[in-house]
Design a protein around this motif. Structure first.
Motif, PDB file in Angstrom:
ATOM      1  N   GLY A   1       0.808  -1.207   0.000  1.00  0.00           N
ATOM      2  CA  GLY A   1       0.000   0.000   0.000  1.00  0.00           C
ATOM      3  C   GLY A   1       0.845   1.263   0.000  1.00  0.00           C
ATOM      4  N   GLU A   2       2.018   1.192   0.631  1.00  0.00           N
ATOM      5  CA  GLU A   2       2.960   2.316   0.616  1.00  0.00           C
ATOM      6  C   GLU A   2       3.819   2.313  -0.648  1.00  0.00           C
ATOM      7  OE1 GLU A   2       3.439   4.860   2.625  1.00  0.00           O
ATOM      8  OE2 GLU A   2       1.866   4.323   4.044  1.00  0.00           O
ATOM      9  N   ALA A   3       4.110   1.118  -1.163  1.00  0.00           N
ATOM     10  CA  ALA A   3       5.004   1.016  -2.315  1.00  0.00           C
ATOM     11  C   ALA A   3       4.357   1.546  -3.589  1.00  0.00           C
ATOM     12  CB  ALA A   3       5.417  -0.440  -2.527  1.00  0.00           C
ATOM     13  N   MET A   4       3.042   1.301  -3.743  1.00  0.00           N
ATOM     14  CA  MET A   4       2.365   1.609  -4.991  1.00  0.00           C
ATOM     15  C   MET A   4       1.360   2.737  -4.809  1.00  0.00           C
ATOM     16  SD  MET A   4       1.599  -2.180  -6.538  1.00  0.00           S
ATOM     17  CE  MET A   4       0.055  -2.251  -5.630  1.00  0.00           C
ATOM     18  N   ASP A   5       0.854   3.213  -5.965  1.00  0.00           N
ATOM     19  CA  ASP A   5      -0.181   4.237  -5.920  1.00  0.00           C
ATOM     20  C   ASP A   5      -1.581   3.628  -5.930  1.00  0.00           C
ATOM     21  OD1 ASP A   5      -0.252   3.291  -8.518  1.00  0.00           O
ATOM     22  OD2 ASP A   5      -0.326   5.270  -9.455  1.00  0.00           O
ATOM     23  N   TRP A   6      -1.702   2.312  -5.742  1.00  0.00           N
ATOM     24  CA  TRP A   6      -3.007   1.663  -5.687  1.00  0.00           C
ATOM     25  C   TRP A   6      -3.627   1.828  -4.302  1.00  0.00           C
ATOM     26  CZ3 TRP A   6      -3.497  -3.556  -8.729  1.00  0.00           C
ATOM     27  CH2 TRP A   6      -3.246  -3.309 -10.088  1.00  0.00           C
ATOM     28  N   ALA A   7      -4.951   1.777  -4.270  1.00  0.00           N
ATOM     29  CA  ALA A   7      -5.697   1.942  -3.022  1.00  0.00           C
ATOM     30  C   ALA A   7      -5.921   0.585  -2.358  1.00  0.00           C
ATOM     31  CB  ALA A   7      -7.040   2.614  -3.301  1.00  0.00           C
ATOM     32  N   VAL A   8      -5.841   0.568  -1.035  1.00  0.00           N
ATOM     33  CA  VAL A   8      -6.142  -0.636  -0.252  1.00  0.00           C
ATOM     34  C   VAL A   8      -7.648  -0.702  -0.036  1.00  0.00           C
ATOM     35  CG1 VAL A   8      -5.764  -1.854   1.907  1.00  0.00           C
ATOM     36  CG2 VAL A   8      -3.889  -0.553   0.860  1.00  0.00           C
ATOM     37  N   HIS A   9      -8.274  -1.791  -0.494  1.00  0.00           N
ATOM     38  CA  HIS A   9      -9.729  -1.933  -0.417  1.00  0.00           C
ATOM     39  C   HIS A   9     -10.186  -2.759   0.776  1.00  0.00           C
ATOM     40  CE1 HIS A   9     -11.377  -0.416  -4.404  1.00  0.00           C
ATOM     41  NE2 HIS A   9     -10.070  -0.228  -4.508  1.00  0.00           N
ATOM     42  N   GLU A  10      -9.380  -3.713   1.177  1.00  0.00           N
ATOM     43  CA  GLU A  10      -9.787  -4.630   2.250  1.00  0.00           C
ATOM     44  C   GLU A  10      -8.547  -5.187   2.922  1.00  0.00           C
ATOM     45  OE1 GLU A  10     -11.799  -9.089   2.689  1.00  0.00           O
ATOM     46  OE2 GLU A  10     -12.113  -7.944   0.844  1.00  0.00           O
ATOM     47  N   VAL A  11      -8.583  -5.284   4.238  1.00  0.00           N
ATOM     48  CA  VAL A  11      -7.491  -5.903   4.977  1.00  0.00           C
ATOM     49  C   VAL A  11      -8.075  -6.706   6.128  1.00  0.00           C
ATOM     50  CG1 VAL A  11      -5.357  -5.576   6.262  1.00  0.00           C
ATOM     51  CG2 VAL A  11      -5.931  -3.980   4.435  1.00  0.00           C
ATOM     52  N   THR A  12      -7.820  -8.010   6.121  1.00  0.00           N
ATOM     53  CA  THR A  12      -8.200  -8.873   7.231  1.00  0.00           C
ATOM     54  C   THR A  12      -7.019  -9.792   7.523  1.00  0.00           C
ATOM     55  OG1 THR A  12      -9.085 -10.709   5.905  1.00  0.00           O
ATOM     56  CG2 THR A  12     -10.587  -8.863   6.370  1.00  0.00           C
ATOM     57  N   ASP A  13      -7.199 -10.670   8.508  1.00  0.00           N
ATOM     58  CA  ASP A  13      -6.151 -11.643   8.785  1.00  0.00           C
ATOM     59  C   ASP A  13      -5.998 -12.645   7.648  1.00  0.00           C
ATOM     60  OD1 ASP A  13      -5.656 -10.494  11.224  1.00  0.00           O
ATOM     61  OD2 ASP A  13      -6.912 -11.900  12.351  1.00  0.00           O
ATOM     62  N   GLU A  14      -7.039 -12.784   6.816  1.00  0.00           N
ATOM     63  CA  GLU A  14      -7.029 -13.791   5.763  1.00  0.00           C
ATOM     64  C   GLU A  14      -6.640 -13.247   4.405  1.00  0.00           C
ATOM     65  OE1 GLU A  14      -7.410 -17.047   6.265  1.00  0.00           O
ATOM     66  OE2 GLU A  14      -7.491 -16.517   8.395  1.00  0.00           O
ATOM     67  N   ARG A  15      -6.918 -11.957   4.155  1.00  0.00           N
ATOM     68  CA  ARG A  15      -6.581 -11.431   2.834  1.00  0.00           C
ATOM     69  C   ARG A  15      -6.499  -9.915   2.843  1.00  0.00           C
ATOM     70  NH1 ARG A  15     -10.808 -11.691  -2.044  1.00  0.00           N
ATOM     71  NH2 ARG A  15     -12.202  -9.996  -1.472  1.00  0.00           N
ATOM     72  N   ALA A  16      -5.744  -9.405   1.868  1.00  0.00           N
ATOM     73  CA  ALA A  16      -5.666  -7.969   1.621  1.00  0.00           C
ATOM     74  C   ALA A  16      -5.897  -7.748   0.134  1.00  0.00           C
ATOM     75  CB  ALA A  16      -4.306  -7.417   2.038  1.00  0.00           C
ATOM     76  N   VAL A  17      -6.626  -6.680  -0.190  1.00  0.00           N
ATOM     77  CA  VAL A  17      -7.020  -6.417  -1.570  1.00  0.00           C
ATOM     78  C   VAL A  17      -6.659  -4.976  -1.935  1.00  0.00           C
ATOM     79  CG1 VAL A  17      -8.941  -6.330  -3.201  1.00  0.00           C
ATOM     80  CG2 VAL A  17      -8.923  -8.065  -1.401  1.00  0.00           C
ATOM     81  N   LEU A  18      -5.975  -4.803  -3.070  1.00  0.00           N
ATOM     82  CA  LEU A  18      -5.632  -3.483  -3.582  1.00  0.00           C
ATOM     83  C   LEU A  18      -6.108  -3.380  -5.022  1.00  0.00           C
ATOM     84  CD1 LEU A  18      -3.118  -4.549  -1.625  1.00  0.00           C
ATOM     85  CD2 LEU A  18      -2.165  -2.342  -2.234  1.00  0.00           C
TER      86      LEU A  18
END
Length: 251
Positions: free
Chosen positions: A152-169
């Motif tokens: 999320g810091e490395a790229m200009d993409w937005a973080v949509h979801e973060v859980t213990d099981e998955r993260a989505v950008l």
């Protein structure tokens, strides 16, 4: 400063065969920067780089894929159950083979390309209705929250979801495929057969971007690449990626 993902890089024994498969699979075109490199990208008015699609670069290497399941793979999007079934049959006719990675009874189909790189043909999902043929680049990881922080810091993409099981950008423009980190048991044990290439924006300093990534937790990687215009790094869990020089692609 931030970087944009522009390519999925796939290592292959035969770039022309694997590139031809993915071009036919996605309905995209093929070009080449020289021997040992096949580029697969959308046709029409598409001009690289564009957030609407991550192009696929297939690069010849001497080592075959190991028997281990890739920790990076592509998910393909479908629009209906009939479309999914039709696409699976067409992909098999192109040289894909069904594979069992322990998925059990699931609504998606797991296949492998002609060199054994796993990918999934998903059942219709509303979230992927506008991604194009590639729904997501999926990366297995131990800690999705840590991956979301780094990427999320490395790229200009937005973080949509973060859980213990998955993260989505996804691109902040709301277009193109997603980048998903899924929690998977065990850590990385072999080099990734697939990785993401990142590109600085015009006017940004590549060396400064690399230094910023190192401060975030990236590690320099020597693959014997020698004097090349791109920089090889790994993320905090060891997944390889490259930072390209502006307007350049790696071989």
């Amino acid at each position: 400063m931030a970087l944009r993902p522009v390519n999925v890089n796939i290592k292959a024994l035969d770039d022309a065969v694997v590139g031809g498969f993915w071009a036919e699979a996605l309905g995209w075109g093929v070009s080449s920067e020289g021997p040992g490199v096949t580029n697969v990208e959308p046709g029409g008015d598409f001009v690289w780089p564009d957030a609407t699609a991550l192009c696929i670069d297939i690069v010849t290497v001497p080592e075959p894929k190991t028997p281990a399941k890739n920790r990076v793979h592509l998910d393909l999007a479908t629009t209906s159950a009939a479309h999914q079934a039709e696409w699976v049959e067409r992909l098999k006719a192109l040289g894909a083979t069904p594979v069992d990675v322990g998925q059990g009874d699931v609504p998606w189909t797991v296949l492998a390309d002609p060199e054994g790189n796993e990918f999934c043909v998903l059942e219709p999902r509303e979230i992927y209705r506008d991604t194009g043929p590639v729904a997501a680049v999926v990366i297995d990881c131990v800690d999705p929250r840590a991956m979301a922080r780094f990427w999320g810091e490395a790229m200009d993409w937005a973080v949509h979801e973060v859980t213990d099981e998955r993260a989505v950008l996804r691109s902040a423009k709301g277009v193109g495929p997603y980048l998903e980190f899924l929690r998977a048991p065990g850590g990385k044990t072999v080099p990734d057969r697939m990785h993401i290439d990142l590109l600085p924006y015009p006017g940004d300093d590549k060396a400064a971007e690399v230094a910023r990534l190192r401060a975030l937790g990236a590690t320099a990687l020597d693959l014997g690449q020698g004097d090349v215009p791109w920089t090889c790094l790994t993320d905090p869990e060891g997944h390889e990626f490259c930072v390209l020089a502006p307007a350049a692609k790696p071989e």
